[in-house]
Design a protein around this motif. Structure first.
Motif, short mmCIF file in Angstrom:
data_model
loop_
_atom_site.label_atom_id
_atom_site.label_comp_id
_atom_site.label_asym_id
_atom_site.label_seq_id
_atom_site.Cartn_x
_atom_site.Cartn_y
_atom_site.Cartn_z
N ILE A 49 32.69 35.13 40.57
CA ILE A 49 33.66 35.10 39.47
C ILE A 49 33.08 34.22 38.37
O ILE A 49 32.60 33.13 38.63
N ARG A 50 33.13 34.71 37.14
CA ARG A 50 32.62 33.94 36.02
C ARG A 50 33.44 34.22 34.76
O ARG A 50 34.11 35.27 34.69
N PRO A 51 33.39 33.32 33.78
CA PRO A 51 34.03 33.64 32.50
C PRO A 51 33.41 34.93 31.96
O PRO A 51 32.19 35.13 32.06
N ALA A 52 34.23 35.80 31.43
CA ALA A 52 33.76 37.11 30.97
C ALA A 52 32.83 36.96 29.78
O ALA A 52 33.19 36.30 28.80
N PRO A 53 31.66 37.58 29.87
CA PRO A 53 30.77 37.56 28.71
C PRO A 53 31.50 38.11 27.48
O PRO A 53 32.32 39.01 27.58
N TYR A 54 31.20 37.55 26.34
CA TYR A 54 31.76 37.92 25.04
C TYR A 54 33.21 37.47 24.87
O TYR A 54 33.52 36.75 23.95
N LEU A 55 34.11 37.87 25.76
CA LEU A 55 35.53 37.53 25.58
C LEU A 55 35.77 36.03 25.78
O LEU A 55 36.41 35.39 24.94
N ALA A 56 35.30 35.48 26.88
CA ALA A 56 35.53 34.06 27.16
C ALA A 56 34.79 33.18 26.15
O ALA A 56 35.26 32.11 25.79
N SER A 57 33.64 33.64 25.67
CA SER A 57 32.88 32.85 24.70
C SER A 57 33.60 32.75 23.36
O SER A 57 33.26 31.92 22.54
N ARG A 58 34.61 33.57 23.17
CA ARG A 58 35.42 33.54 21.95
C ARG A 58 36.75 32.82 22.17
O ARG A 58 37.68 32.97 21.40
N LYS A 84 40.93 33.85 27.55
CA LYS A 84 40.99 33.58 28.99
C LYS A 84 40.76 34.86 29.77
O LYS A 84 41.68 35.47 30.31
N TRP A 85 39.52 35.29 29.83
CA TRP A 85 39.12 36.49 30.54
C TRP A 85 38.05 36.13 31.55
O TRP A 85 37.15 35.33 31.25
N LEU A 86 38.15 36.69 32.74
CA LEU A 86 37.16 36.47 33.79
C LEU A 86 36.50 37.79 34.16
O LEU A 86 37.06 38.86 33.94
N GLN A 87 35.34 37.68 34.78
CA GLN A 87 34.64 38.85 35.29
C GLN A 87 34.35 38.65 36.77
O GLN A 87 33.81 37.63 37.18
N ASP A 88 34.75 39.63 37.56
CA ASP A 88 34.48 39.66 38.99
C ASP A 88 33.25 40.55 39.17
O ASP A 88 33.29 41.74 38.90
N SER A 146 45.62 33.83 33.50
CA SER A 146 46.36 32.66 33.01
C SER A 146 45.37 31.51 32.78
O SER A 146 44.27 31.51 33.34
N PRO A 147 45.77 30.52 31.99
CA PRO A 147 44.89 29.37 31.79
C PRO A 147 44.50 28.67 33.10
O PRO A 147 43.36 28.24 33.25
N ILE A 148 45.43 28.58 34.04
CA ILE A 148 45.12 27.93 35.32
C ILE A 148 44.09 28.74 36.10
O ILE A 148 43.11 28.20 36.62
N ALA A 149 44.28 30.04 36.19
CA ALA A 149 43.32 30.90 36.89
C ALA A 149 41.95 30.82 36.23
O ALA A 149 40.92 30.82 36.91
N PHE A 150 41.93 30.70 34.90
CA PHE A 150 40.66 30.61 34.17
C PHE A 150 39.89 29.35 34.56
O PHE A 150 38.67 29.34 34.57
N GLU A 151 40.62 28.30 34.88
CA GLU A 151 39.98 27.05 35.28
C GLU A 151 39.55 27.06 36.75
O GLU A 151 38.51 26.53 37.10
N VAL A 152 40.34 27.68 37.62
CA VAL A 152 40.13 27.60 39.06
C VAL A 152 39.19 28.69 39.60
O VAL A 152 38.29 28.41 40.39
#
Length: 117
Positions: free
Chosen positions: A65-74, A77-81, A52-58
């Motif tokens: 935990i980081r924004p997912a390479p490739y997906l988040a840069s586009r 709202k994808w994260l990578q654990d 969710s947008p909130i989880a992406f911020e928190v």
């Protein structure tokens, strides 16, 4: 959870399908919609999932935990654990389940009916 455990969990979700692509990553989809990717981060398992947008911020404030390479840069709202230490097993399962639910919600009514979802 290790890679085998995470793959088994993804396989247990309704109508989940698995392919290996993108440099030997385990790619999980439902109705053709992506919901999880298990790949590598410096030789260790990394799990990518939609949030969710909130989880992406928190969540990126947590270690591992980081924004997912490739997906988040586009703008998605994808994260990578990176599992270092990352989410607890229960939290990871909850996020993968929610990602699966978001993928199902993005399917057409017809496709959901075809899949019995």
């Amino acid at each position: 959870m290790n890679r085998e455990d995470i793959n088994a969990f993804c396989a247990s979700l309704p109508q989940a399908t698995h392919v290996v692509q993108w440099g030997n990553s385990d790619v999980w989809k439902v109705g053709g919609k992506l919901f999880a990717v298990l790949g590598w981060n410096n030789g260790e398992t990394a799990v990518t999932f939609k949030v969710s947008p909130i989880a992406f911020e928190v969540l990126p404030d947590m270690q591992g935990i980081r924004p997912a390479p490739y997906l988040a840069s586009r703008g998605m709202k994808w994260l990578q654990d990176t599992r270092d230490p990352g989410l607890s097993d229960a939290e990871l399962q909850n996020h993968i389940t929610y990602s699966h639910e978001m993928a199902v919600a993005a399917l057409t009514k017809k496709k959901r009916a075809e899949l019995g979802l």
